[in-house]
Enzyme design. Structure first.
Site, PDB file in Angstrom:
ATOM      1  CE1 TYR A  70      32.543   4.949 -20.109  1.00  0.00           C
ATOM      2  CE2 TYR A  70      32.405   4.767 -22.503  1.00  0.00           C
ATOM      3  CZ  TYR A  70      32.068   5.419 -21.334  1.00  0.00           C
ATOM      4  OH  TYR A  70      31.267   6.529 -21.377  1.00  0.00           O
ATOM      5  CD  GLU A 122      26.042  12.994 -19.925  1.00  0.00           C
ATOM      6  OE1 GLU A 122      26.268  12.283 -18.914  1.00  0.00           O
ATOM      7  OE2 GLU A 122      25.045  12.851 -20.651  1.00  0.00           O
ATOM      8  CD  GLU A 144      26.063  10.985 -22.804  1.00  0.00           C
ATOM      9  OE1 GLU A 144      26.447  10.158 -21.961  1.00  0.00           O
ATOM     10  OE2 GLU A 144      24.889  11.305 -22.954  1.00  0.00           O
ATOM     11  CG  HIS A 155      21.092  11.804 -24.581  1.00  0.00           C
ATOM     12  ND1 HIS A 155      20.422  12.592 -23.662  1.00  0.00           N
ATOM     13  CD2 HIS A 155      22.142  11.269 -23.903  1.00  0.00           C
ATOM     14  CE1 HIS A 155      21.037  12.496 -22.483  1.00  0.00           C
ATOM     15  NE2 HIS A 155      22.087  11.725 -22.604  1.00  0.00           N
ATOM     16  CG  HIS A 168      23.143   2.927 -18.107  1.00  0.00           C
ATOM     17  ND1 HIS A 168      22.036   2.761 -18.891  1.00  0.00           N
ATOM     18  CD2 HIS A 168      23.727   4.065 -18.547  1.00  0.00           C
ATOM     19  CE1 HIS A 168      21.958   3.748 -19.768  1.00  0.00           C
ATOM     20  NE2 HIS A 168      22.973   4.558 -19.588  1.00  0.00           N
ATOM     21  CG  ASP A 215      -0.221  -0.070   2.523  1.00  0.00           C
ATOM     22  OD1 ASP A 215       1.007  -0.315   2.514  1.00  0.00           O
ATOM     23  OD2 ASP A 215      -0.864   0.124   3.569  1.00  0.00           O
ATOM     24  CG  HIS A 225      28.095   5.728 -24.670  1.00  0.00           C
ATOM     25  ND1 HIS A 225      28.299   7.067 -24.977  1.00  0.00           N
ATOM     26  CD2 HIS A 225      29.067   5.409 -23.772  1.00  0.00           C
ATOM     27  CE1 HIS A 225      29.334   7.523 -24.291  1.00  0.00           C
ATOM     28  NE2 HIS A 225      29.833   6.534 -23.556  1.00  0.00           N
ATOM     29  CG  ASP A 251      22.801  13.084 -18.737  1.00  0.00           C
ATOM     30  OD1 ASP A 251      23.548  12.561 -17.898  1.00  0.00           O
ATOM     31  OD2 ASP A 251      22.511  12.548 -19.829  1.00  0.00           O
ATOM     32  CG  HIS A 291      18.183   9.023 -22.703  1.00  0.00           C
ATOM     33  ND1 HIS A 291      18.324   7.722 -22.311  1.00  0.00           N
ATOM     34  CD2 HIS A 291      19.363   9.623 -22.378  1.00  0.00           C
ATOM     35  CE1 HIS A 291      19.518   7.535 -21.767  1.00  0.00           C
ATOM     36  NE2 HIS A 291      20.166   8.680 -21.794  1.00  0.00           N
ATOM     37  NE  ARG A 319      28.867   8.694 -19.179  1.00  0.00           N
ATOM     38  CZ  ARG A 319      28.839   7.480 -18.637  1.00  0.00           C
ATOM     39  NH1 ARG A 319      29.530   6.503 -19.198  1.00  0.00           N
ATOM     40  NH2 ARG A 319      28.142   7.250 -17.558  1.00  0.00           N
ATOM     41  CG  ASP A 354      25.992   9.940 -16.188  1.00  0.00           C
ATOM     42  OD1 ASP A 354      25.219  10.906 -16.040  1.00  0.00           O
ATOM     43  OD2 ASP A 354      26.048   9.266 -17.238  1.00  0.00           O
TER      44      ASP A 354
END
Ligand code: GLY
Ligand code: MN
Ligand code: MN
Length: 521
Positions: free
Chosen positions: A468, A488, A464, A433, A319, A101, A429, A348, A440, A486, A336
């Site tokens: 890796y 970004e 970005e 975006h 991710h 609930d 990747h 982002d 996104h 990365r 990130d």
């Protein structure tokens, strides 16, 4: 806090029911009524009278128009022009059960937020309908208005009641804030069905936004004679149009993006301040996540997506949101993260930081390659450049560096050819975006208006690039293994170029080191 929720589909909340005595059959109490067996709700007429009386008059706050109202009117007019004579149904969406609930915090569907200006917590089950009219459309916002104190809902409904979740706005309140006429939700079904028939009004609804509303729409358009496939296409075209409507941000949206970026930078500062504590903690990545997410709640609505706090080799998992690893001295940590402000626009941003505050030589080499790729992407951003060419510019640098380091099985030029793409082993990747209400953003836009489109002033997107090198990647020298980088940033296309909205967050290695020193004392 364990009262059973009794939502829209349970008009009469159950009165106090004695829990089944041990050994009695389950049928004595309906399964649906057992969400909270601990609750004993008073139900006598005397109690009902008592709890409905003795409250001060509600003070009418008479809110003025919200700052988004003039902008949302323009957005609705643009949508209206695309679908003359049709009825367009844009649900906010329902509360979503987390367990038993308890619900997740409510976040309205992004299309609804875009067209109404409503954000944080507003308004579960609401539906914006654009009814066809002679001169375009008449917008009506259907929702569940504040219930009277004489209602059962007032004290007994854990999902919607004022005692439980606070007072909702009245019809007048929400009409004033949004500039949209309002109506009670119970009039929605009839309103949807009006003039629907084989030659009548066509009705479209945003797909997957609210199953109950979709059912109502389907019932209403049963009379239309359109096939299921045709109806699905109708709805997909609406989703596409709503997505494309957001490709160019207006002045109000850009201001929201700036606010989201500013709050996100505050979040990154908090992370750096707490890095020492992260190193000392067995789940240091969680310290990073909690540091950032705390700022997101303090300064905005929440995070725009799950924070990625990835130390060492975890940074090579794109991710990585488990965030349960240690944060080791000498490693890099990739963060990130983005704050979603109250209007639901999100930043982002990614920064990859040396845990110790100083890059090693090999870390700096990889970091600099990624930075150069990002700079190359920035350099082509201006109206008229194709969106896909931003990515292409970054990839040229990535392939060139990988060639220099002897990692490619061919030349950079061969790798960049469509049939090559070997460099993508280390960056699977995309580079960019669109960004806005969704991280996104504009994802349902047609390819010719997104990837293949030319940039226009007012577009906001990310740049970005990354590299890796997984710890178990035997194709790279050992010194590279376990390094993920990365960088970004969030970019606004201007009349003659771009503005890096996140430029205030250092990104060059020397600047990053100096910024970290400053924050850590
Ligand atoms: N944080 C998700 C992305 O960068 O696209
Ligand atoms: Mn991104
Ligand atoms: Mn990101």
């Amino acid at each position: 806090m364990s009262e059973q929720s009794t939502g829209a589909n349970a008009p009469t909340p159950p009165t106090a029911t004695a829990p089944d005595a041990p050994g009695t059959t389950p049928s004595a109490q309906a399964l649906t009524e057992r969400g909270s067996n601990r609750s004993q709700r008073p139900s006598s007429a005397a109690f009902r009278r008592f709890i409905s009386e003795g409250w001060a008059e509600r003070t009418s706050t008479a809110p003025g128009a919200g700052p988004a109202a003039p902008y949302t009117a323009v957005r609705r007019a643009r949508l209206s022009a695309l679908f003359p004579g049709e009825r367009l149904v844009v649900p906010a969406g329902p509360l979503v059960t987390r367990s038993n609930d308890t619900d997740y915090r409510f976040r309205p569907h992004s299309a609804f937020a875009h067209l109404t200006g409503l954000g944080t917590d507003q308004e579960p089950d609401a539906v914006l309908v654009l009814h066809p009219a002679d001169d375009g459309h008449d917008a009506v916002l259907y929702f569940r208005p504040l219930a009277g104190r004489d209602s059962e809902e007032f004290f007994a409904d854990a999902r919607y009641g004022e005692f439980w979740v606070g007072a909702r706005p009245s019809l007048d309140d929400l009409a004033a804030v949004t500039g949209i006429p309002t109506a009670p939700l119970d009039g929605l079904a009839d309103a949807l069905a009006k003039d629907v028939g084989p030659d009548g009004v066509r009705v479209r609804v945003v797909p997957a936004a609210d199953d109950d509303v979709a059912d109502l729409v389907d019932r209403a358009r049963a009379a239309s004679g359109r096939s299921e496939d045709e109806l699905a296409d109708d709805d997909a075209e609406l989703a596409e149009a709503l997505s494309e409507l957001r490709l160019v941000k207006d002045e109000h949206e850009v201001a929201q993006m700036r606010a989201a970026v500013a709050a996100t930078i505050t979040g990154f500062e908090r992370v750096v301040t707490n890095l020492g504590r992260a190193v000392a903690h067995p789940r240091g990545e969680r310290v990073i996540e909690a540091s950032f997410d705390g700022v997101a709640r303090e300064e905005g609505n929440t995070v725009g997506y799950e924070t990625i706090a990835a130390s060492g080799d975890h940074a090579t998992t794109l991710h990585w949101i488990r965030n349960d690893g240690v944060v080791r001295r000498g490693d890099l940590v990739l963060i990130d993260a983005g704050v979603e402000v109250e209007t639901l626009y999100t930043a982002d941003i990614t920064r990859t930081l040396p845990v110790d505050g100083t890059f090693t030589e090999v870390q700096r080499r990889v970091y600099t390659a990624v930075l150069e790729a990002a700079d190359a992407a920035f350099a082509v951003v201006r109206p008229g450049t194709r969106f896909r060419d931003v990515h292409a510019a970054a990839m040229e640098v990535v392939a060139a560096r990988l060639e220099e380091w002897g990692l490619l099985p061919c030349s950079a030029a061969e790798s960049l050819a469509p049939e090559g793409q070997f460099h993508r082993r280390w960056m699977v990747h995309g580079t960019s975006h669109h960004l806005g209400l969704d991280v996104h953003d504009c994802a349902q836009a047609r390819r010719e208006l997104y990837l293949d489109a030319e940039l226009e002033p007012g577009m906001v997107f990310t740049i970005e690039p990354g590299l890796y090198f997984k710890a178990d990647d035997l194709t790279v020298p050992e010194e590279y293994r376990g390094i993920g980088v990365r960088i970004e940033d969030d970019v606004l296309v201007t009349a003659d170029g771009y503005e890096n909205l996140s430029a205030a967050l250092p990104r060059r290695p020397d600047d990053v080191e100096a910024w970290m020193r400053g924050l850590r004392g």
